[in-house]
Design a protein around this motif. Structure first.
Motif, short mmCIF file in Angstrom:
data_model
loop_
_atom_site.label_atom_id
_atom_site.label_comp_id
_atom_site.label_asym_id
_atom_site.label_seq_id
_atom_site.Cartn_x
_atom_site.Cartn_y
_atom_site.Cartn_z
N GLY A 41 0.77 -1.22 0.00
CA GLY A 41 0.00 0.00 0.00
C GLY A 41 0.81 1.28 0.00
N LYS A 42 2.13 1.16 -0.11
CA LYS A 42 2.98 2.36 -0.09
C LYS A 42 3.81 2.43 -1.37
CE LYS A 42 3.43 2.74 4.93
NZ LYS A 42 4.39 2.90 6.06
N GLN A 43 4.35 3.61 -1.60
CA GLN A 43 5.21 3.79 -2.76
C GLN A 43 6.60 3.23 -2.49
OE1 GLN A 43 5.06 8.04 -3.65
NE2 GLN A 43 3.45 7.70 -5.16
N ARG A 44 7.27 2.90 -3.56
CA ARG A 44 8.65 2.43 -3.43
C ARG A 44 9.50 3.57 -2.87
NH1 ARG A 44 11.15 -0.98 -8.33
NH2 ARG A 44 9.13 -1.96 -7.93
N GLU A 45 10.40 3.25 -1.94
CA GLU A 45 11.24 4.28 -1.35
C GLU A 45 12.70 3.88 -1.36
OE1 GLU A 45 10.27 4.98 2.77
OE2 GLU A 45 10.43 2.86 3.31
N TYR A 46 13.53 4.86 -1.37
CA TYR A 46 14.98 4.69 -1.39
C TYR A 46 15.46 4.21 -0.03
CZ TYR A 46 19.85 6.30 -1.17
OH TYR A 46 21.21 6.39 -0.98
N VAL A 47 16.41 3.26 -0.04
CA VAL A 47 16.99 2.77 1.21
C VAL A 47 18.47 3.15 1.32
CG1 VAL A 47 17.53 0.71 2.57
CG2 VAL A 47 15.37 0.83 1.28
N ALA A 48 19.24 2.76 0.31
CA ALA A 48 20.68 3.00 0.38
C ALA A 48 21.27 2.86 -1.02
CB ALA A 48 21.36 2.03 1.33
N THR A 57 29.04 5.62 0.04
CA THR A 57 27.69 5.14 0.35
C THR A 57 26.79 6.27 0.81
OG1 THR A 57 28.33 4.63 2.63
CG2 THR A 57 28.53 2.86 1.02
N ARG A 58 25.50 6.02 0.69
CA ARG A 58 24.50 6.99 1.15
C ARG A 58 23.31 6.20 1.65
NH1 ARG A 58 20.48 10.61 -1.23
NH2 ARG A 58 20.57 9.50 -3.20
N TYR A 59 22.62 6.77 2.66
CA TYR A 59 21.50 6.06 3.28
C TYR A 59 20.31 6.98 3.48
CZ TYR A 59 25.03 2.55 4.44
OH TYR A 59 26.02 1.60 4.38
N ALA A 60 19.14 6.37 3.47
CA ALA A 60 17.94 7.11 3.85
C ALA A 60 17.98 7.39 5.35
CB ALA A 60 16.69 6.28 3.51
N ASP A 61 17.34 8.44 5.75
CA ASP A 61 17.37 8.84 7.16
C ASP A 61 16.83 7.75 8.09
OD1 ASP A 61 16.58 12.36 6.56
OD2 ASP A 61 18.48 11.26 6.50
N LYS A 64 19.28 4.99 9.93
CA LYS A 64 19.83 5.35 11.24
C LYS A 64 20.88 4.37 11.74
CE LYS A 64 15.75 7.95 12.67
NZ LYS A 64 14.66 8.08 13.66
N GLY A 65 21.79 3.98 10.88
CA GLY A 65 22.88 3.11 11.29
C GLY A 65 22.54 1.64 11.40
N ARG A 66 21.32 1.26 11.06
CA ARG A 66 20.94 -0.14 11.19
C ARG A 66 21.31 -0.97 9.97
NH1 ARG A 66 15.56 -1.11 11.34
NH2 ARG A 66 15.09 0.75 10.08
N PHE A 67 21.37 -0.35 8.81
CA PHE A 67 21.65 -1.07 7.56
C PHE A 67 23.01 -0.67 7.04
CE2 PHE A 67 16.83 -0.99 6.29
CZ PHE A 67 16.53 -1.72 7.44
#
Length: 115
Positions: A41-48, A57-61, A64-67
């Motif tokens: 039910g949600k749109q695709r979103e950027y992770v990393a 590297t770059r990460y989505a907010d 928060k250090g988990r991935f």
């Protein structure tokens, strides 16, 4: 270009998974390799994302250090280490190759976080 993601599954909250994405061609010259996710039910979103040639590297907010995203250029493989998983991380995870003129997507791998 073909991308094959794997490594998803059912895990309890707080657990870990390691996703892999094997690419049929060299990833070194790609603009970037990325992971995205889409929850029901949600749109695709950027992770990393990672730039294979530099390792940047770059990460989505919300990560928060988990991935952690990484790549093995010789194996044409990109990884996404998922730690401290939460129920809201449940989604289909997709990898993508970002090129100069085209992007390529693989079929996703399901990650379900539930007790």
């Amino acid at each position: 270009v073909q991308l094959q993601a794997s490594g998803g599954g059912l895990v309890q909250p707080g657990g870990s998974l390691r996703l892999s994405c094997v690419v049929s061609e060299s990833i070194v010259n790609s603009v970037a390799m990325g992971w995205y996710r889409q929850a029901p039910g949600k749109q695709r979103e950027y992770v990393a994302s990672i730039i294979p040639s530099s390792g940047s590297t770059r990460y989505a907010d919300f990560v928060k250090g988990r991935f952690t995203i990484s790549s093995d250029n010789a194996k044409r493989t990109v990884y996404l280490q998922l730690n401290s998983l939460k129920p809201e991380d449940t989604a289909v995870y997709y990898c993508a190759m970002i090129g100069d003129s085209m992007n390529y997507w693989g079929e996703g791998t399901q990650v379900t976080v539930s007790s």
